[in-house]
Design a protein around this motif. Structure first.
Motif, PDB file in Angstrom:
ATOM      1  N   VAL A 129      37.567  37.572  16.750  1.00 30.08           N
ATOM      2  CA  VAL A 129      37.168  38.312  17.953  1.00 30.08           C
ATOM      3  C   VAL A 129      35.876  39.050  17.624  1.00 30.08           C
ATOM      4  O   VAL A 129      35.778  39.736  16.607  1.00 30.08           O
ATOM      5  N   ARG A 130      34.890  38.919  18.486  1.00 31.98           N
ATOM      6  CA  ARG A 130      33.584  39.524  18.231  1.00 31.98           C
ATOM      7  C   ARG A 130      33.288  40.553  19.315  1.00 31.98           C
ATOM      8  O   ARG A 130      33.751  40.446  20.448  1.00 31.98           O
ATOM      9  N   ARG A 131      32.495  41.587  18.954  1.00 27.93           N
ATOM     10  CA  ARG A 131      32.064  42.605  19.915  1.00 27.93           C
ATOM     11  C   ARG A 131      30.546  42.664  19.969  1.00 27.93           C
ATOM     12  O   ARG A 131      29.878  42.533  18.944  1.00 27.93           O
ATOM     13  N   VAL A 132      30.025  42.890  21.161  1.00 25.56           N
ATOM     14  CA  VAL A 132      28.613  43.196  21.362  1.00 25.56           C
ATOM     15  C   VAL A 132      28.548  44.537  22.086  1.00 25.56           C
ATOM     16  O   VAL A 132      29.184  44.717  23.129  1.00 25.56           O
ATOM     17  N   ALA A 133      27.808  45.473  21.505  1.00 25.73           N
ATOM     18  CA  ALA A 133      27.739  46.813  22.096  1.00 25.73           C
ATOM     19  C   ALA A 133      26.444  47.471  21.660  1.00 25.73           C
ATOM     20  O   ALA A 133      25.628  46.876  20.925  1.00 25.73           O
TER      21      ALA A 133
ATOM     22  N   LYS B  46      43.371  30.107  27.125  1.00 21.94           N
ATOM     23  CA  LYS B  46      42.696  28.917  27.636  1.00 21.94           C
ATOM     24  C   LYS B  46      41.469  28.552  26.808  1.00 21.94           C
ATOM     25  O   LYS B  46      41.252  27.385  26.472  1.00 21.94           O
ATOM     26  N   THR B  47      40.666  29.550  26.445  1.00 20.37           N
ATOM     27  CA  THR B  47      39.378  29.273  25.780  1.00 20.37           C
ATOM     28  C   THR B  47      39.447  29.359  24.260  1.00 20.37           C
ATOM     29  O   THR B  47      38.595  28.803  23.573  1.00 20.37           O
ATOM     30  N   ASN B  48      40.409  30.106  23.727  1.00 24.91           N
ATOM     31  CA  ASN B  48      40.625  30.268  22.283  1.00 24.91           C
ATOM     32  C   ASN B  48      39.529  31.044  21.563  1.00 24.91           C
ATOM     33  O   ASN B  48      39.501  31.079  20.324  1.00 24.91           O
ATOM     34  N   ARG B  49      38.656  31.666  22.317  1.00 25.53           N
ATOM     35  CA  ARG B  49      37.604  32.496  21.733  1.00 25.53           C
ATOM     36  C   ARG B  49      37.377  33.711  22.632  1.00 25.53           C
ATOM     37  O   ARG B  49      37.429  33.591  23.855  1.00 25.53           O
ATOM     38  N   ALA B  50      37.092  34.861  21.995  1.00 24.10           N
ATOM     39  CA  ALA B  50      36.928  36.093  22.779  1.00 24.10           C
ATOM     40  C   ALA B  50      35.747  36.899  22.270  1.00 24.10           C
ATOM     41  O   ALA B  50      35.596  37.122  21.060  1.00 24.10           O
ATOM     42  N   LEU B  51      34.949  37.357  23.226  1.00 24.65           N
ATOM     43  CA  LEU B  51      33.804  38.225  22.956  1.00 24.65           C
ATOM     44  C   LEU B  51      33.912  39.417  23.904  1.00 24.65           C
ATOM     45  O   LEU B  51      33.992  39.240  25.124  1.00 24.65           O
ATOM     46  N   VAL B  52      33.927  40.625  23.345  1.00 24.16           N
ATOM     47  CA  VAL B  52      34.016  41.840  24.156  1.00 24.16           C
ATOM     48  C   VAL B  52      32.634  42.480  24.194  1.00 24.16           C
ATOM     49  O   VAL B  52      32.035  42.733  23.145  1.00 24.16           O
ATOM     50  N   VAL B  53      32.132  42.755  25.398  1.00 18.00           N
ATOM     51  CA  VAL B  53      30.771  43.269  25.570  1.00 18.00           C
ATOM     52  C   VAL B  53      30.824  44.573  26.359  1.00 18.00           C
ATOM     53  O   VAL B  53      31.420  44.629  27.442  1.00 18.00           O
TER      54      VAL B  53
ATOM     55  N   TYR C  72      35.182  51.306  23.229  1.00 23.94           N
ATOM     56  CA  TYR C  72      36.246  50.775  24.077  1.00 23.94           C
ATOM     57  C   TYR C  72      36.624  49.359  23.664  1.00 23.94           C
ATOM     58  O   TYR C  72      37.793  48.977  23.680  1.00 23.94           O
ATOM     59  N   GLY C  73      35.636  48.567  23.261  1.00 28.26           N
ATOM     60  CA  GLY C  73      35.903  47.184  22.886  1.00 28.26           C
ATOM     61  C   GLY C  73      36.790  47.034  21.669  1.00 28.26           C
ATOM     62  O   GLY C  73      37.445  45.998  21.488  1.00 28.26           O
ATOM     63  N   ALA C  74      36.844  48.061  20.824  1.00 27.54           N
ATOM     64  CA  ALA C  74      37.676  47.982  19.622  1.00 27.54           C
ATOM     65  C   ALA C  74      39.151  47.830  19.981  1.00 27.54           C
ATOM     66  O   ALA C  74      39.892  47.095  19.322  1.00 27.54           O
ATOM     67  N   GLU C  75      39.593  48.523  21.028  1.00 29.52           N
ATOM     68  CA  GLU C  75      40.982  48.424  21.459  1.00 29.52           C
ATOM     69  C   GLU C  75      41.297  47.018  21.968  1.00 29.52           C
ATOM     70  O   GLU C  75      42.330  46.424  21.616  1.00 29.52           O
ATOM     71  N   ILE C  76      40.409  46.468  22.789  1.00 33.34           N
ATOM     72  CA  ILE C  76      40.624  45.131  23.334  1.00 33.34           C
ATOM     73  C   ILE C  76      40.638  44.108  22.203  1.00 33.34           C
ATOM     74  O   ILE C  76      41.513  43.228  22.135  1.00 33.34           O
ATOM     75  N   ALA C  77      39.662  44.217  21.311  1.00 34.85           N
ATOM     76  CA  ALA C  77      39.569  43.264  20.203  1.00 34.85           C
ATOM     77  C   ALA C  77      40.796  43.347  19.306  1.00 34.85           C
ATOM     78  O   ALA C  77      41.344  42.318  18.864  1.00 34.85           O
TER      79      ALA C  77
END
Length: 710
Positions: free
Chosen positions: A673-677, A637-644, A653-658
């Motif tokens: 795909v971006r991560r914040v951790a 729906k949004t076409n962008r993903a940020l894993v926090v 953990y976010g590496a798997e999702i990303a």
């Protein structure tokens, strides 16, 4: 301490010989000989690549048969180790069943092809599933014995059918294993509680190549443990069948009488190498091996039969021929059996009967009192409700009771855990169901596994996630694997409650750790981490009613926050595992998060909304399993993903999702795909440094802005 065996007087031999008839000793010798010949046949099969691993019980046969003859697979319970082949034969396992394990057959009774050979486990014979880590079974045996005592104390109508008042829980190990901390932790608890444990230490003088003088202070484990209260200690020549039989008779009788645990230190030999992966000629001189050969229990028992019972050499030769034929026939029959089909690989990783991700665990809250309560309050309420519902639930850990001594409860307010999650439960349900443990994390989890195997529902608390690591062996190699490695015969649906996380202003490196990825990586575990009081209540109830082990992570910073309070949802409110919550709807960007970073992501989304950007936020709530369907639906729906998330960025953990988003949803992405951790650092004590290391609202805001700029 009692000692029988080598060097004893002829009069003692005569006395011991009178204990058993000619036929009884012949039968025992047959078991010993069968054990040795199964070892020999496995070695032969390994040399022809028909089996894939071999470890023998050679040299240990006499004391094992003696132990088995005094114990019952109908009322006693067994936590053996890999050399206990002769014991297993005495209890009723057949050579054919052993060879099924050797070849990894689907029909193997111990693990259906999942375990290495000689890792015994047969529920029908009351034999717990064994594993390769040495000493872990000691704590499980303690918990199993505790559970037996618990069930005996319950009313007749709900007693476990498989509990005997004079039962013995047998646990065996080599002398090398007595160096493991879990052995000492188990001995401490067994003696403190006077549990009906029989420790059989089979001391062959070596731990692979390490000699007993290097392994054990003073060279004698029985001398080291003599000061333990309530512990009976016996020492015996374990190659002498009659001496072993007499010693085990006394030892077992003492345990059955309720006097407490017993340790039997049996001196045995190891005529073969540690395993076929080892060559003892590399470290044992030939003269020593020849000297030991004179003590071989088969040689000595054959001599006993001839000299004390009048058995002829011809009779012994005929017996050996019969055993050889039986063993060869058993091996040939087993080799015709099939290995497990490839598609069976996922069987028994999780419970096949109870699915905690199903709609059966989706219930609506029924609010009667709308007063908002903290996460601590609703966790406590869930435990209170479920303990009333299920008498098999027991709660324990460091400081979880209101007080260790019942007699002071009327004089004190009560502890109830360092965060008060278990406050008042002991007063409600008694010290049999809510109790303190030693400050020993492996002890807590190992005992919980044994209790769960027996049918209890243990809720074990590790006081801080930072100190969970002494229990990691029990969690990774024992708890997670129990159902799978036993082919579904055994399970251990333990709930492990663990306060976790930082943002504490002063927690420092040893009270602020995250590390959930080290548990989500383990098959067989369910891992949960709620961000608010209502979810904590519903998810904990699901954990308590499901049939898998659950690591229930409770963020310390969220325990008493006002933003995540909720009314009490009633005693049957549940949330399925693997179902994320959409805590904010949006069209421009998806943030996937959990725990304490949910509220920080919401704060960042509020700032972005002021700029005309609408962010969708998913609170995973359950980390293993996680809700991939919700993630995919939102990202499409949004076409962008940020894993926090709060834990370190690298390997987090976010590496798997990303990675999965990039792999499976690449066509829908308008940006990377971006991560914040957290930074790849430990959490500092100084508040300003802590703020730099842990992800903050501004970090989430900036990362979102960068993604939106693509």
């Amino acid at each position: 301490m009692h000692f029988r065996g080598e060097g004893g007087m002829a009069q003692e031999l005569t006395t011991l010989a009178s204990l058993l008839t000619r036929e009884e000793v012949l039968s025992a010798y047959r078991l010993m000989l069968t054990s040795r010949r199964v070892d020999d046949k496995e070695i032969q099969l390994k040399q022809h690549n028909l089996v894939f691993f071999q470890i023998s019980g050679a040299g240990h046969e006499a004391v094992q048969v003696a132990a088995g003859l005094h114990l019952s697979p109908r009322k006693d319970w067994f936590f053996p180790y890999y050399r206990d082949r002769a014991l297993m034969l005495t209890l009723g396992m057949t050579p054919y069943q052993m060879f099924l394990g050797s070849i990894g057959a689907e029909s193997g009774p111990d693990s259906k092809g999942r375990q290495m050979p000689s890792h015994w486990g047969m529920r029908a014979l009351h034999v717990a599933s064994s594993s390769s880590p040495t000493g872990t079974q000691c704590l499980q045996a303690v918990g199993f014995a505790e559970a037996g005592r618990y069930f005996l104390a319950l009313e007749q109508g709900i007693r476990c059918a498989e509990v005997a008042e004079d039962e013995v829980v047998y646990v065996s190990l080599g002398d090398g294993t007595t160096s493991e901390g879990e052995f000492w932790e188990s001995l401490n608890t067994a003696c403190n509680k006077k549990l009906p444990l029989l420790y059989l230490i089979q001391d062959n003088g070596y731990a692979i190549s390490v000699t007993v003088d290097v392994q054990t202070a003073g060279g004698s484990i029985s001398k080291l443990v003599r000061s333990f209260p309530n512990l009976g200690v016996y020492e015996v020549d374990g190659c002498d069948f009659l001496a072993s039989y007499a010693t085990l008779a006394e030892a077992v009788a003492r345990v059955r009488s309720g006097e407490g645990p017993v340790l039997v230190h049996a001196h045995v030999v190891r005529p073969y190498s540690h395993s076929l992966s080892d060559d003892e000629r590399l470290y044992r001189p030939e003269w020593e091996r020849e000297q030991e050969a004179q003590k071989d229990p088969l040689r000595r028992t054959a001599k006993l039969l001839q000299e004390a019972y009048g058995v002829s050499a011809e009779e012994l030769s005929q017996l050996e021929e019969e055993v050889n034929r039986e063993v060869n026939a058993a091996a040939e029959a087993a080799l015709a059996e099939k290995q497990p089909p490839p598609e069976s690989w996922p069987l028994w990783i999780y419970s096949p009967e109870v699915d905690p991700t199903s709609e059966a665990f989706a219930t609506e809250p029924k609010f009667e009192d709308y007063a908002p309560k903290t996460m601590v309050d609703l966790l406590n309420a869930c435990l209170r409700d479920e303990m009333a519902r299920n008498e098999r639930i027991v709660v324990f850990g460091e400081d979880v009771a209101d007080a260790s001594r019942d007699e002071v409860l009327s004089e004190v307010k009560g502890k109830g855990g360092v965060f008060k999650v278990t406050y008042g439960l002991q007063r409600l349900y008694g010290s049999r169901r809510v109790f303190n443990t030693p400050l020993a994390e492996a002890n807590i989890i190992g005992r919980a596994i044994g209790m769960a195997m027996r049918g209890l529902k243990p809720v074990a608390e590790i006081q801080f996630f930072d100190y969970i690591w002494p229990a990691y062996m029990q969690l990774r190699n024992e708890l997670a694997t129990m159902r799978w490695r036993s082919g579904g015969d055994w399970s251990a649906p333990v709930v492990v409650r663990v306060p976790i996380g930082g943002y504490l202003k002063g927690g420092g490196p040893y009270h602020s750790q995250s590390g959930e990825v080290l548990f989500t990586h383990i098959p067989g575990l369910r891992v949960v981490m709620p961000s608010n009081a209502l979810d904590a209540n519903g998810l904990l109830r699901t954990a308590l009613r499901c049939d898998d082990p659950v690591i229930f992570l409770e963020h310390k910073h969220l325990y008493r926050q006002t933003h995540n309070k909720a009314p009490y949802p009633g005693p049957d409110f549940m949330i399925p595992f693997g179902k994320a919550a959409a805590v904010r709807e949006g069209e421009d960007l998806t943030i996937i998060t959990y725990g304490a970073t949910v509220v920080r992501s919401l704060a960042a989304a509020k700032l972005l909304a002021e700029e005309g950007v609408e962010v969708e936020i998913l609170d995973l709530r359950s980390l293993a399993p996680y809700d991939w369907e919700a993630i995919a639906r939102s990202v499409k729906k949004t076409n962008r993903a940020l894993v926090v998330h709060e834990d370190c960025l690298s390997f987090g953990y976010g590496a798997e999702i990303a990675a999965r988003i990039a792999d499976e949803l690449f066509a829908y992405l308008d940006a990377p795909v971006r991560r914040v951790a957290a930074k790849d650092s430990f959490v500092p004590y100084a508040p300003e440094l802590e703020d730099v290391v842990l992800p903050q609202v501004e970090d989430v805001y900036r990362a979102a802005k960068d993604l939106l700029a693509f």
